[in-house]
Design a protein around this motif. Structure first.
Motif, PDB file in Angstrom:
ATOM      1  N   VAL A 238      12.243  35.086  67.089  1.00  0.00           N
ATOM      2  CA  VAL A 238      12.255  35.964  68.257  1.00  0.00           C
ATOM      3  C   VAL A 238      11.405  37.205  68.028  1.00  0.00           C
ATOM      4  CG1 VAL A 238      14.329  37.233  67.565  1.00  0.00           C
ATOM      5  CG2 VAL A 238      13.739  37.029  70.004  1.00  0.00           C
ATOM      6  N   GLU A 239      11.312  37.656  66.778  1.00  0.00           N
ATOM      7  CA  GLU A 239      10.481  38.816  66.468  1.00  0.00           C
ATOM      8  C   GLU A 239       8.996  38.491  66.633  1.00  0.00           C
ATOM      9  OE1 GLU A 239      12.281  41.400  63.015  1.00  0.00           O
ATOM     10  OE2 GLU A 239      12.533  39.276  62.509  1.00  0.00           O
ATOM     11  N   LEU A 240       8.622  37.276  66.265  1.00  0.00           N
ATOM     12  CA  LEU A 240       7.219  36.885  66.327  1.00  0.00           C
ATOM     13  C   LEU A 240       6.671  36.899  67.750  1.00  0.00           C
ATOM     14  CD1 LEU A 240       6.728  33.901  63.846  1.00  0.00           C
ATOM     15  CD2 LEU A 240       5.372  35.984  63.945  1.00  0.00           C
ATOM     16  N   ALA A 241       7.512  36.560  68.722  1.00  0.00           N
ATOM     17  CA  ALA A 241       7.033  36.449  70.105  1.00  0.00           C
ATOM     18  C   ALA A 241       7.523  37.573  71.001  1.00  0.00           C
ATOM     19  CB  ALA A 241       7.476  35.099  70.685  1.00  0.00           C
ATOM     20  N   ASP A 242       8.259  38.521  70.464  1.00  0.00           N
ATOM     21  CA  ASP A 242       8.861  39.591  71.256  1.00  0.00           C
ATOM     22  C   ASP A 242       7.784  40.435  71.943  1.00  0.00           C
ATOM     23  OD1 ASP A 242      10.250  41.724  72.307  1.00  0.00           O
ATOM     24  OD2 ASP A 242      11.432  42.115  70.507  1.00  0.00           O
ATOM     25  N   PRO A 243       7.763  40.481  73.281  1.00  0.00           N
ATOM     26  CA  PRO A 243       6.728  41.265  73.974  1.00  0.00           C
ATOM     27  C   PRO A 243       6.864  42.768  73.763  1.00  0.00           C
ATOM     28  CG  PRO A 243       8.356  40.456  75.536  1.00  0.00           C
ATOM     29  CD  PRO A 243       8.659  39.800  74.232  1.00  0.00           C
ATOM     30  N   ASP A 244       8.030  43.215  73.305  1.00  0.00           N
ATOM     31  CA  ASP A 244       8.256  44.646  73.093  1.00  0.00           C
ATOM     32  C   ASP A 244       8.055  45.079  71.645  1.00  0.00           C
ATOM     33  OD1 ASP A 244       8.959  45.073  75.804  1.00  0.00           O
ATOM     34  OD2 ASP A 244      10.984  44.327  75.406  1.00  0.00           O
ATOM     35  N   LEU A 245       7.601  44.140  70.800  1.00  0.00           N
ATOM     36  CA  LEU A 245       7.384  44.442  69.387  1.00  0.00           C
ATOM     37  C   LEU A 245       5.920  44.189  69.060  1.00  0.00           C
ATOM     38  CD1 LEU A 245       8.759  45.227  66.678  1.00  0.00           C
ATOM     39  CD2 LEU A 245       9.102  42.773  66.274  1.00  0.00           C
ATOM     40  N   SER A 246       5.151  45.279  68.940  1.00  0.00           N
ATOM     41  CA  SER A 246       3.722  45.118  68.678  1.00  0.00           C
ATOM     42  C   SER A 246       3.496  44.525  67.289  1.00  0.00           C
ATOM     43  CB  SER A 246       3.021  46.479  68.757  1.00  0.00           C
ATOM     44  OG  SER A 246       3.384  47.295  67.657  1.00  0.00           O
ATOM     45  N   PRO A 247       2.332  43.908  67.061  1.00  0.00           N
ATOM     46  CA  PRO A 247       2.033  43.404  65.719  1.00  0.00           C
ATOM     47  C   PRO A 247       2.128  44.487  64.649  1.00  0.00           C
ATOM     48  CG  PRO A 247       0.476  42.496  67.290  1.00  0.00           C
ATOM     49  CD  PRO A 247       1.280  43.526  68.031  1.00  0.00           C
ATOM     50  N   GLU A 248       1.717  45.710  64.982  1.00  0.00           N
ATOM     51  CA  GLU A 248       1.794  46.798  64.003  1.00  0.00           C
ATOM     52  C   GLU A 248       3.239  47.104  63.630  1.00  0.00           C
ATOM     53  OE1 GLU A 248      -2.097  47.167  66.112  1.00  0.00           O
ATOM     54  OE2 GLU A 248      -0.023  46.913  66.775  1.00  0.00           O
ATOM     55  N   ARG A 249       4.120  47.183  64.624  1.00  0.00           N
ATOM     56  CA  ARG A 249       5.534  47.437  64.335  1.00  0.00           C
ATOM     57  C   ARG A 249       6.147  46.291  63.543  1.00  0.00           C
ATOM     58  NH1 ARG A 249       8.177  51.481  67.276  1.00  0.00           N
ATOM     59  NH2 ARG A 249       6.832  52.525  68.798  1.00  0.00           N
ATOM     60  N   LEU A 250       5.751  45.081  63.893  1.00  0.00           N
ATOM     61  CA  LEU A 250       6.251  43.909  63.184  1.00  0.00           C
ATOM     62  C   LEU A 250       5.862  43.956  61.715  1.00  0.00           C
ATOM     63  CD1 LEU A 250       7.520  41.010  63.373  1.00  0.00           C
ATOM     64  CD2 LEU A 250       5.199  40.196  63.759  1.00  0.00           C
ATOM     65  N   LEU A 251       4.605  44.264  61.435  1.00  0.00           N
ATOM     66  CA  LEU A 251       4.137  44.319  60.054  1.00  0.00           C
ATOM     67  C   LEU A 251       4.778  45.460  59.285  1.00  0.00           C
ATOM     68  CD1 LEU A 251       0.377  43.549  60.742  1.00  0.00           C
ATOM     69  CD2 LEU A 251       2.029  42.025  59.639  1.00  0.00           C
ATOM     70  N   PHE A 252       4.961  46.603  59.955  1.00  0.00           N
ATOM     71  CA  PHE A 252       5.623  47.725  59.294  1.00  0.00           C
ATOM     72  C   PHE A 252       7.067  47.362  58.953  1.00  0.00           C
ATOM     73  CE2 PHE A 252       7.997  51.702  59.143  1.00  0.00           C
ATOM     74  CZ  PHE A 252       7.206  52.463  58.287  1.00  0.00           C
ATOM     75  N   ARG A 253       7.728  46.654  59.872  1.00  0.00           N
ATOM     76  CA  ARG A 253       9.105  46.232  59.627  1.00  0.00           C
ATOM     77  C   ARG A 253       9.195  45.324  58.409  1.00  0.00           C
ATOM     78  NH1 ARG A 253      12.389  43.604  64.604  1.00  0.00           N
ATOM     79  NH2 ARG A 253      12.084  45.750  65.373  1.00  0.00           N
ATOM     80  N   LEU A 254       8.211  44.469  58.235  1.00  0.00           N
ATOM     81  CA  LEU A 254       8.223  43.525  57.122  1.00  0.00           C
ATOM     82  C   LEU A 254       7.831  44.159  55.792  1.00  0.00           C
ATOM     83  CD1 LEU A 254       6.531  40.340  58.639  1.00  0.00           C
ATOM     84  CD2 LEU A 254       8.894  40.532  57.871  1.00  0.00           C
ATOM     85  N   TYR A 255       6.787  45.011  55.819  1.00  0.00           N
ATOM     86  CA  TYR A 255       6.139  45.395  54.566  1.00  0.00           C
ATOM     87  C   TYR A 255       6.077  46.900  54.335  1.00  0.00           C
ATOM     88  CZ  TYR A 255       4.625  40.516  54.391  1.00  0.00           C
ATOM     89  OH  TYR A 255       4.591  39.140  54.339  1.00  0.00           O
ATOM     90  N   HIS A 256       6.928  47.682  54.986  1.00  0.00           N
ATOM     91  CA  HIS A 256       6.820  49.128  54.821  1.00  0.00           C
ATOM     92  C   HIS A 256       7.140  49.576  53.395  1.00  0.00           C
ATOM     93  CE1 HIS A 256      11.096  48.502  55.773  1.00  0.00           C
ATOM     94  NE2 HIS A 256      11.321  49.571  55.048  1.00  0.00           N
ATOM     95  N   GLU A 257       7.960  48.815  52.681  1.00  0.00           N
ATOM     96  CA  GLU A 257       8.329  49.227  51.319  1.00  0.00           C
ATOM     97  C   GLU A 257       7.172  49.031  50.343  1.00  0.00           C
ATOM     98  OE1 GLU A 257      11.905  47.357  50.070  1.00  0.00           O
ATOM     99  OE2 GLU A 257      13.170  48.419  51.533  1.00  0.00           O
ATOM    100  N   THR A 258       6.380  47.995  50.537  1.00  0.00           N
ATOM    101  CA  THR A 258       5.259  47.739  49.630  1.00  0.00           C
ATOM    102  C   THR A 258       3.951  48.333  50.149  1.00  0.00           C
ATOM    103  OG1 THR A 258       4.786  45.619  50.710  1.00  0.00           O
ATOM    104  CG2 THR A 258       6.300  45.595  48.841  1.00  0.00           C
ATOM    105  N   GLY A 259       3.914  48.616  51.443  1.00  0.00           N
ATOM    106  CA  GLY A 259       2.706  49.175  52.035  1.00  0.00           C
ATOM    107  C   GLY A 259       1.892  48.117  52.747  1.00  0.00           C
ATOM    108  N   VAL A 260       1.443  48.448  53.961  1.00  0.00           N
ATOM    109  CA  VAL A 260       0.608  47.540  54.727  1.00  0.00           C
ATOM    110  C   VAL A 260      -0.458  48.361  55.438  1.00  0.00           C
ATOM    111  CG1 VAL A 260       2.268  47.620  56.641  1.00  0.00           C
ATOM    112  CG2 VAL A 260       0.536  45.828  56.597  1.00  0.00           C
ATOM    113  N   ARG A 261      -1.666  47.834  55.453  1.00  0.00           N
ATOM    114  CA  ARG A 261      -2.777  48.531  56.100  1.00  0.00           C
ATOM    115  C   ARG A 261      -3.360  47.602  57.162  1.00  0.00           C
ATOM    116  NH1 ARG A 261      -8.225  49.362  53.817  1.00  0.00           N
ATOM    117  NH2 ARG A 261      -7.428  48.236  52.008  1.00  0.00           N
ATOM    118  N   VAL A 262      -3.420  48.063  58.409  1.00  0.00           N
ATOM    119  CA  VAL A 262      -3.915  47.226  59.494  1.00  0.00           C
ATOM    120  C   VAL A 262      -5.314  47.660  59.907  1.00  0.00           C
ATOM    121  CG1 VAL A 262      -1.585  46.803  60.349  1.00  0.00           C
ATOM    122  CG2 VAL A 262      -2.939  48.659  61.324  1.00  0.00           C
TER     123      VAL A 262
END
Length: 328
Positions: free
Chosen positions: A243-267
């Motif tokens: 549901v997170e992958l297709a959620d229209p209210d969850l941008s790809p940036e927010r999705l990636l931050f949710r997954l990888y904020h502890e290790t760091g992610v650069r878009v």
């Protein structure tokens, strides 16, 4: 998105919406990736043929996978993903026209599809059955095509993608794909959406992590750190819900931050995707002229004209079998 989140992502632009691929890197984990989110473009592809839901979901996954792979290619040309199998959905073709155009088509056996649904055999692997998946790179008429083929034996497209990259490219890869229907406020018809994430392990020294995983031989400390980084990247992606992958209210940036904020992610800036068919009257007329004889064209004619319907976009073209004058 908060200022801290934007800083962590290196983001100085609005968040990405639908119909785009967002490249990213996980520098601490020696991993790069791409996230895709489809809305109207996919809905157009799937709704045009009024596919049964099981077929639409499978074709939607193939479109998302083709976008994730095709968008990484740095040339003008085409990337073609095609399955040919003995399952209820026996053919899927997705054509990525670089840098941003996508079209897709699926062929299925209605009776076999109904039987599979009644028996509860509706996983992607069961719908595809046995056969093969081919990925073709075509850079134009003056270059040779490159094609990689991997067997399909009851596997999902996610699993086949993993196998393809390890066998053909020797790059450890993990893919997540999902397709869903969402109903918009004030609109009675559900609309198709899709999301996907692809990550690949690319250590600086270029060595494969596959043969160095625990259990495959002795590791020194640097190899263990490399293997652990890939294991962590995969484990975090595995926590992602469909549901997170297709959620229209969850941008790809927010999705990636949710997954990888502890290790760091650069878009990086998004790559727009559009639904676009490459068929044309000129191309079809040229095909009729060069691939068929006068006798062949006469046999094709019905009531004095040849009709050719594009399987992708359903556009009908009409030609005279003798003069090739196009009738609009």
């Amino acid at each position: 998105m908060t200022d801290n989140m934007m800083t962590a992502l290196g983001l100085d632009r609005p968040e990405t919406g639908d119909d785009a691929v967002v490249p990213f890197t996980l520098d601490q984990l020696d991993t790069r990736g791409r996230a895709v989110r489809f809305g109207d473009a996919l809905d157009t592809i799937l709704s045009r043929h009024d596919y049964p839901a099981l077929v639409a979901r499978l074709l939607g996954e193939a479109v998302a996978l083709a976008a994730l792979i095709g968008s990484s290619l740095k040339f003008e040309g085409r990337f073609i993903l095609q399955t040919q199998t003995d399952g209820p959905v026996n053919l899927i073709v997705v054509d990525f026209d670089a840098p941003d155009g996508l079209r897709g088509y699926a062929r299925f056996d209605q009776d076999a599809l109904v039987a599979a649904a009644e028996a509860g055999r509706t996983t992607p692997g069961e719908l595809l059955g046995k056969g093969h998946l081919a990925m073709t790179i075509d850079q134009g008429e003056h270059t040779e095509r490159y094609q990689g083929i991997v067997a399909l034996d009851g596997n999902s497209l996610e699993e086949v993608a993993h196998t393809y990259f390890v066998q053909s490219e020797q790059i450890p890869t993990m893919v997540r794909l999902t397709v869903a229907e969402f109903t918009r406020k004030g609109d009675e018809r559900p609309h198709w959406r899709a999301g996907g994430v692809l990550i690949q392990h690319l250590p600086d020294h270029g060595e494969s992590v596959v043969r160095d995983l625990p259990g495959d031989g002795d590791l020194d400390n640097s190899d263990k750190e490399e293997a652990d980084s890939w294991t962590q990247a995969k484990a975090l992606l595995a926590t992602l819900e469909d549901v997170e992958l297709a959620d229209p209210d969850l941008s790809p940036e927010r999705l990636l931050f949710r997954l990888y904020h502890e290790t760091g992610v650069r878009v990086f800036p998004p790559l727009p995707m559009v639904e676009r068919c490459t068929c044309s009257a000129d191309r079809i007329e040229d095909m009729l002229a060069t691939s068929f004889t006068d006798a062949d064209r006469d046999e094709m004619a019905v009531d004095g004209e040849i009709e050719v319907v594009c399987e992708f976009c359903s556009t009908a073209y009409h030609f005279s079998p003798h003069h090739f004058s196009i009738k609009h």
